[in-house]
Scaffold this motif. Structure first.
Motif, PDB file in Angstrom:
ATOM      1  N   LEU A  66       0.874  -1.175   0.000  1.00  0.00           N
ATOM      2  CA  LEU A  66       0.000   0.000   0.000  1.00  0.00           C
ATOM      3  C   LEU A  66       0.910   1.223   0.000  1.00  0.00           C
ATOM      4  O   LEU A  66       1.486   1.589   1.025  1.00  0.00           O
ATOM      5  CB  LEU A  66      -0.922  -0.015   1.220  1.00  0.00           C
ATOM      6  N   THR A  67       1.067   1.832  -1.150  1.00  0.00           N
ATOM      7  CA  THR A  67       2.084   2.867  -1.319  1.00  0.00           C
ATOM      8  C   THR A  67       1.529   4.295  -1.274  1.00  0.00           C
ATOM      9  O   THR A  67       2.221   5.235  -1.628  1.00  0.00           O
ATOM     10  CB  THR A  67       2.852   2.641  -2.635  1.00  0.00           C
ATOM     11  N   GLY A  68       0.282   4.436  -0.872  1.00  0.00           N
ATOM     12  CA  GLY A  68      -0.298   5.783  -0.765  1.00  0.00           C
ATOM     13  C   GLY A  68       0.378   6.620   0.300  1.00  0.00           C
ATOM     14  O   GLY A  68       0.591   7.814   0.120  1.00  0.00           O
ATOM     15  N   ALA A  69       0.700   6.018   1.426  1.00  0.00           N
ATOM     16  CA  ALA A  69       1.471   6.710   2.459  1.00  0.00           C
ATOM     17  C   ALA A  69       2.935   6.663   2.048  1.00  0.00           C
ATOM     18  O   ALA A  69       3.458   5.598   1.707  1.00  0.00           O
ATOM     19  CB  ALA A  69       1.271   6.033   3.814  1.00  0.00           C
ATOM     20  N   LYS A  70       3.586   7.820   2.065  1.00  0.00           N
ATOM     21  CA  LYS A  70       4.961   7.907   1.548  1.00  0.00           C
ATOM     22  C   LYS A  70       5.907   8.431   2.618  1.00  0.00           C
ATOM     23  O   LYS A  70       5.500   9.151   3.509  1.00  0.00           O
ATOM     24  CB  LYS A  70       5.009   8.836   0.353  1.00  0.00           C
ATOM     25  N   GLU A  71       7.170   8.069   2.475  1.00  0.00           N
ATOM     26  CA  GLU A  71       8.170   8.646   3.373  1.00  0.00           C
ATOM     27  C   GLU A  71       8.706   9.919   2.736  1.00  0.00           C
ATOM     28  O   GLU A  71       9.295   9.890   1.659  1.00  0.00           O
ATOM     29  CB  GLU A  71       9.326   7.690   3.653  1.00  0.00           C
ATOM     30  N   GLY A  72       8.438  11.028   3.411  1.00  0.00           N
ATOM     31  CA  GLY A  72       8.980  12.320   2.976  1.00  0.00           C
ATOM     32  C   GLY A  72      10.157  12.650   3.859  1.00  0.00           C
ATOM     33  O   GLY A  72      11.292  12.283   3.603  1.00  0.00           O
ATOM     34  N   CYS A  73       9.866  13.309   4.962  1.00  0.00           N
ATOM     35  CA  CYS A  73      10.935  13.756   5.870  1.00  0.00           C
ATOM     36  C   CYS A  73      11.450  12.635   6.775  1.00  0.00           C
ATOM     37  O   CYS A  73      12.601  12.661   7.202  1.00  0.00           O
ATOM     38  CB  CYS A  73      10.427  14.909   6.726  1.00  0.00           C
ATOM     39  N   GLY A  74      10.577  11.682   7.112  1.00  0.00           N
ATOM     40  CA  GLY A  74      10.966  10.608   8.029  1.00  0.00           C
ATOM     41  C   GLY A  74      11.176  11.083   9.454  1.00  0.00           C
ATOM     42  O   GLY A  74      11.737  10.364  10.272  1.00  0.00           O
ATOM     43  N   GLN A  75      10.689  12.291   9.761  1.00  0.00           N
ATOM     44  CA  GLN A  75      10.906  12.881  11.090  1.00  0.00           C
ATOM     45  C   GLN A  75       9.639  13.431  11.716  1.00  0.00           C
ATOM     46  O   GLN A  75       9.715  14.203  12.670  1.00  0.00           O
ATOM     47  CB  GLN A  75      11.942  14.008  10.973  1.00  0.00           C
ATOM     48  N   GLY A  76       8.477  13.091  11.162  1.00  0.00           N
ATOM     49  CA  GLY A  76       7.232  13.560  11.756  1.00  0.00           C
ATOM     50  C   GLY A  76       6.863  14.990  11.424  1.00  0.00           C
ATOM     51  O   GLY A  76       6.051  15.596  12.124  1.00  0.00           O
ATOM     52  N   GLU A  77       7.431  15.550  10.382  1.00  0.00           N
ATOM     53  CA  GLU A  77       7.175  16.950  10.052  1.00  0.00           C
ATOM     54  C   GLU A  77       6.250  17.163   8.852  1.00  0.00           C
ATOM     55  O   GLU A  77       5.464  18.099   8.851  1.00  0.00           O
ATOM     56  CB  GLU A  77       8.509  17.664   9.762  1.00  0.00           C
ATOM     57  N   CYS A  78       6.338  16.333   7.833  1.00  0.00           N
ATOM     58  CA  CYS A  78       5.644  16.634   6.568  1.00  0.00           C
ATOM     59  C   CYS A  78       4.246  16.024   6.447  1.00  0.00           C
ATOM     60  O   CYS A  78       3.403  16.542   5.728  1.00  0.00           O
ATOM     61  CB  CYS A  78       6.499  16.196   5.389  1.00  0.00           C
TER      62      CYS A  78
END
Ligand code: FES
Length: 100
Positions: free
Chosen positions: A35-47
């Motif tokens: 399920l690739t709808g959720a993506k890793e952007g910042c990986g730090q809880g910011e984006c």
């Protein structure tokens, strides 16, 4: 490293699996369930690009250990769809070129 057995509901389907204590919920959702709808952007809880609903609340799945999914209901952007009709949130992503 000891694996932990977890059981949870993902987009309406019950799943049981073994997870590493170091694996994030985002990694499990994307890699194990494709399920690739959720993506890793910042990986730090910011984006917020990794946002899913867990236990009725939005969470940044990049920060949540997968083991915390045990006993929870999780809904991803894919799980909002009802039949062939898009959810208003999905329609908004399409209309505004949202990355999810
Ligand atoms: Fe940015 Fe999770 S990837 S908040």
């Amino acid at each position: 490293m000891e694996m932990k057995a977890i059981k949870f509901v993902l987009n309406g389907e019950t799943h049981e699996c073994l997870v590493s204590p170091w694996r994030t919920l985002l990694e499990m959702i994307r890699e194990d369930f494709k399920l690739t709808g959720a993506k890793e952007g910042c990986g730090q809880g910011e984006c917020g690009s990794c946002t899913v609903i867990m236990g009725g609340k939005s969470v940044n799945s990049c920060l949540v250990p997968a083991v915390e999914a045990n006993g929870q209901e999780i809904i991803t952007i894919e799980g909002l769809k009802k039949g062939e009709e898009l959810h208003p949130i999905q329609e908004a992503f399409v209309a505004h070129s949202g990355m999810q």
